[in-house]
Design a protein around this motif. Structure first.
Motif, PDB file in Angstrom:
ATOM      1  N   ASP A  69      75.981 -17.009  34.478  1.00 44.41           N
ATOM      2  CA  ASP A  69      74.131 -17.134  34.591  1.00 44.41           C
ATOM      3  C   ASP A  69      73.265 -16.226  34.797  1.00 44.41           C
ATOM      4  N   GLU A  70      72.238 -16.550  34.793  1.00 41.53           N
ATOM      5  CA  GLU A  70      71.179 -15.361  34.358  1.00 41.53           C
ATOM      6  C   GLU A  70      70.559 -14.544  36.191  1.00 41.53           C
ATOM      7  N   ASN A  71      71.348 -14.865  36.398  1.00 40.80           N
ATOM      8  CA  ASN A  71      71.903 -13.786  37.850  1.00 40.80           C
ATOM      9  C   ASN A  71      72.996 -13.155  37.896  1.00 40.80           C
ATOM     10  N   SER A  72      74.160 -13.570  37.876  1.00 39.12           N
ATOM     11  CA  SER A  72      75.234 -12.548  37.147  1.00 39.12           C
ATOM     12  C   SER A  72      75.257 -11.403  37.322  1.00 39.12           C
ATOM     13  N   PHE A  73      75.717  -9.909  38.501  1.00 38.09           N
ATOM     14  CA  PHE A  73      75.453  -8.677  38.494  1.00 38.09           C
ATOM     15  C   PHE A  73      74.313  -8.630  38.903  1.00 38.09           C
ATOM     16  N   SER A  74      73.377  -9.628  39.332  1.00 36.91           N
ATOM     17  CA  SER A  74      72.128  -8.918  39.782  1.00 36.91           C
ATOM     18  C   SER A  74      71.907  -7.921  40.650  1.00 36.91           C
ATOM     19  N   LYS A  75      72.686  -8.011  41.909  1.00 42.11           N
ATOM     20  CA  LYS A  75      73.134  -6.689  42.598  1.00 42.11           C
ATOM     21  C   LYS A  75      73.428  -5.501  42.501  1.00 42.11           C
ATOM     22  N   HIS A  76      74.087  -5.523  41.122  1.00 46.37           N
ATOM     23  CA  HIS A  76      74.322  -4.290  40.260  1.00 46.37           C
ATOM     24  C   HIS A  76      73.667  -3.900  39.273  1.00 46.37           C
ATOM     25  N   ALA A  77      72.069  -3.837  39.185  1.00 40.88           N
ATOM     26  CA  ALA A  77      70.866  -4.471  38.098  1.00 40.88           C
ATOM     27  C   ALA A  77      70.513  -2.872  38.187  1.00 40.88           C
TER      28      ALA A  77
END
Length: 223
Positions: free
Chosen positions: A144-152
């Motif tokens: 979803d749009e938040n996938s991998f957000s911690k690696h932004a």
């Protein structure tokens, strides 16, 4: 001279390569919508050996892409190599399918994110750094749009057939796509298999099973 036969059947790509001392000298592969592994795999092996003046007795070991991936493809590949290794009394080397895919590109920064298509918006994935060191555990991820957000704050290099369906959802500036890199290939297996051979990093032929990650689910067509 270490001669290794490498087999990749975890996706729609039926791929076989032959390597000598870590260098791939030949490869045969075909990717078809309807899995043709059962028909093509042994033909490719025979042709590859014959065209390079080798026989099964010349093999030092066989390497197999262990998964995750297609249940059918993995089952065909693993059962074939187990039979060959047992009959030839040679070692079996198991390689991470996602690492095989990741090694199709080289990056200077950020993470390589190989993605194998699962169902709907789900992918099998894990991150690798620029030296192909895996970062964490392999997971089945619903994108979803938040996938991998911690690696932004990092550049993420997305590859594989699973990556293509994520482009509309993961559209940030830090996502880089490689549409030409779709499936893992035995071309990338030679060097990894050779290094494992030198370390005698083998699996037990009798007890080895593919890494399915998820249980097999039979989908019935609607009448």
């Amino acid at each position: 001279m270490i001669t290794i036969l490498s087999i990749e059947t975890a996706t729609k790509n039926c791929s076989v390569s032959l390597s000598v001392t870590g260098e791939v000298i030949a490869c045969k592969e075909i990717a078809e919508e309807n899995f043709s592994h059962a028909e093509k795999l042994h033909v490719f092996i025979e042709e590859l050996l014959k065209e390079n003046n080798k026989t099964l007795k010349d093999l030092s070991a066989i390497a197999i892409s262990q998964g995750p991936g297609s249940y059918t493809g993995l089952r065909i590949g693993v059962s074939s190599v187990k039979g060959l290794c047992y009959g030839l009394s040679i070692p079996l080397i198991a390689l991470d399918t996602l690492e095989i895919l990741a090694r199709q590109i080289k990056v200077d920064q950020g993470y390589i994110v190989p993605m194998l298509d699962a169902r709907r918006m789900e992918v099998f994935s894990v991150l690798f750094d620029k030296d192909y060191v895996r970062q964490g555990d392999i997971e089945a991820i619903v994108i979803d749009e938040n996938s991998f957000s911690k690696h932004a704050d990092r550049t993420l290099h997305l590859i594989g057939d699973g990556a293509m369906k994520c482009q509309e959802v993961l559209s940030g500036d830090n996502f880089v796509y490689y549409p030409e890199v779709t499936y893992p290939s035995a071309r990338e297996m030679g060097e990894i298999a050779y290094q494992k051979y030198l370390k005698e990093d083998f699996v037990d032929v009798a007890y080895f099973e593919p890494f399915y990650l998820k249980d097999f689910v039979l989908i019935q067509k609607k009448k």
